[in-house]
Design an enzyme around this catalytic site. Structure first.
Site, mmCIF file in Angstrom:
data_model
loop_
_atom_site.group_PDB
_atom_site.id
_atom_site.type_symbol
_atom_site.label_atom_id
_atom_site.label_comp_id
_atom_site.label_asym_id
_atom_site.label_seq_id
_atom_site.Cartn_x
_atom_site.Cartn_y
_atom_site.Cartn_z
ATOM 1 N N ASP A 171 0.326 2.144 2.309
ATOM 2 C CA ASP A 171 0.158 1.143 3.373
ATOM 3 C C ASP A 171 -1.339 0.847 3.527
ATOM 4 O O ASP A 171 -2.136 1.759 3.742
ATOM 5 C CB ASP A 171 0.744 1.688 4.688
ATOM 6 C CG ASP A 171 0.827 0.622 5.771
ATOM 7 O OD1 ASP A 171 1.903 0.453 6.350
ATOM 8 O OD2 ASP A 171 -0.201 -0.040 6.048
ATOM 9 N N ASP A 178 1.814 -5.579 3.052
ATOM 10 C CA ASP A 178 0.795 -4.562 2.747
ATOM 11 C C ASP A 178 1.351 -3.168 2.527
ATOM 12 O O ASP A 178 0.620 -2.200 2.603
ATOM 13 C CB ASP A 178 -0.279 -4.552 3.845
ATOM 14 C CG ASP A 178 0.099 -3.656 5.012
ATOM 15 O OD1 ASP A 178 1.308 -3.611 5.349
ATOM 16 O OD2 ASP A 178 -0.793 -3.009 5.570
ATOM 17 N N GLU A 179 2.643 -3.042 2.287
ATOM 18 C CA GLU A 179 3.165 -1.693 2.054
ATOM 19 C C GLU A 179 4.246 -1.691 0.985
ATOM 20 O O GLU A 179 4.941 -2.694 0.772
ATOM 21 C CB GLU A 179 3.707 -1.083 3.351
ATOM 22 C CG GLU A 179 4.822 -1.877 3.931
ATOM 23 C CD GLU A 179 5.451 -1.257 5.179
ATOM 24 O OE1 GLU A 179 5.726 -0.041 5.190
ATOM 25 O OE2 GLU A 179 5.682 -2.013 6.124
#
Ligand code: TTP
Ligand code: MG
Length: 421
Positions: free
Chosen positions: A6, A99-100
């Site tokens: 993340d 974003d992960e």
């Protein structure tokens, strides 16, 4: 083991990376005249600013904070590079958000010497592929624990939970940290003396089923450290949507229609780009008092054309109350499916002909031309032209509707749509 990666304060970190003047300073991405904070840099978080906080409140908490407008294209570009790095490390990568991502580490330990070696390689590669962004990484035997672990040493940290340490970890894990447990659920659990994950083991599955239904049973599974979900490489979004908090609250139907059209254009274009069509169009409205409604309509024929989406959304809009002013309006398309199958079925039902389908085909042809023009001649110039054309079209239809002569074949067909919500 499953690894969860993340990025740290993603949007804000990108802004700080691209603009050295912002480094080390409290940065808040989002805002505008109204609206909310998408994310804040760690410097701003020290003041109590966080994601989804109204911009006004953020400014009050952190007056020296710098507001930056989001640049989604840039975030998407970097997100793509991050995912490429992960895919270069493992064939089993599941992107979970911009974003992960999860990564199945099975068999990779040996390749990188150890799990720590793999994680180290991932972090270095992400940093260099993005130009300097940091991430936090968690690793655990199951998915939900991996996600919790990536948060433990955030930012720029790593936490690896070995299988032998899972029980001790669960004995000190507040229930609120388990994905899916919100403040209300945590409060309800608290009434039974359940504060950490392992407290749940004192109760039977029956207790959880009767009190909390199926989600309760899933929770009990988590309390045991179990999570059956595997890392699924392709995670196709099940819907496309666009929404916007308005600069000023409004009850102006014409203005709302225009915004809806712009949203329909955005959603339609994304769908066409992904070669998807959806049958359910959803309208979302948040009123000035923050109450929210959604209304959906399931269409006879799947749509991806701007006019197809807009037509359904406009109908939904016309059926909702505008007694209270509108603060946010959005439109979404879902219920994707194999278009060919649906088309065949539909034309069979209509004796080989479906006016609605043919209409959508015609609109798609126009949209594809416009999309291609935009690709070639740039976004702004052609986009505005397209919107203008469709806007006029929409207005004409609106006027004809008022005279009771809607030229859209969909209006002549028996209403196959249903409303819910
Ligand atoms: P997150 O990973 O939840 O947050 P983050 O990366 O900013 O911070 P952290 O270090 O705690 O991971 O979300 C990723 C991005 O998604 C975030 O940078 C901005 C966007 N986002 C929103 O736009 N709205 C939201 O409510 C949240 C939570 C995130
Ligand atoms: Mg993040």
């Amino acid at each position: 083991m499953i690894v969860h990666v993340d990025m740290d304060a993603f949007f804000a970190s990108v802004e700080q990376m691209d603009n050295p003047a912002l480094r080390g300073r409290p940065v808040m991405v989002g805002g505008g005249e109204r609206g909310v904070v998408a994310t804040a840099s760690y410097e701003a978080r020290r003041f109590g600013v966080h994601s989804a906080m109204p911009a006004v409140q953020a400014r009050r908490l952190c007056p020296e904070g710098i507001f930056v407008r989001p640049r989604f294209e840039r975030y998407k570009e970097l997100s793509g590079r991050i995912m490429e790095v992960l895919q270069a490390h493992s064939p089993l990568v599941e992107q979970a958000s911009i974003d992960e991502a999860y990564l199945d580490a099975e068999g990779l330990e040996r390749l990188y010497g150890s799990l720590a070696g793999l994680v180290c390689s991932l972090r270095c590669a992400i940093r260099s592929a993005t130009g300097g962004l940091t991430c936090s990484v968690g690793a655990a035997p199951v998915k939900f624990l991996a996600k919790i672990c990536s948060d433990v040493n955030k930012p720029d940290g790593v936490f690896i939970l070995e299988p032998g340490d899972v029980d001790a970890f669960l004995a000190s894990l507040p229930v609120r940290k388990i994905p899916g447990v919100g403040p209300r659920m945590a409060e309800a659990l608290g009434k039974f003396g359940i504060r950490v994950a392992s407290d749940m083991r004192r109760y039977s599955p029956d207790f959880f089923r009767t009190r909390f239904g199926r989600p309760g049973l899933v929770l009990l599974e988590r309390a045991m450290g179990r999570d059956e979900r595997s890392v699924e490489p392709v995670r196709e979004a099940k819907s496309e949507s666009a929404e916007e908090t308005l600069a000023r609250d409004t009850r102006d139907l014409e203005l709302l229609r225009r915004i809806l059209l712009a949203h329909a254009e955005k959603v339609g274009r994304r769908l066409r780009g992904r070669k998807l069509q959806g049958r359910t169009v959803t309208l979302k409205i948040k009123y000035a008092d923050f109450t929210q409604i959604t209304r959906s309509k399931t269409l006879e024929a799947p749509v991806a054309s701007t006019q197809g989406i807009y037509g359904a959304a406009r109908e939904l809009l016309e059926a909702v109350s505008l007694k209270k002013a509108v603060r946010l309006i959005g439109v979404g398309v879902s219920n994707f499916g194999a278009p060919r199958e649906r088309l065949t079925l539909l034309s069979l039902l209509n004796g080989g002909r479906s006016p609605e389908l043919e209409n959508e085909k015609r609109r798609m042809k126009l949209d594809r031309t416009l999309d291609a023009l935009r690709e070639r001649f740039g976004e702004a110039a052609v986009a505005r032209g397209a919107l203008a054309i469709q806007s006029r079209d929409g207005l004409e239809q609106g006027q004809r509707r008022r005279h009771g002569k809607d030229p859209e074949p969909s209006a002549q067909m028996p209403d196959a749509g249903n409303l819910r919500g």
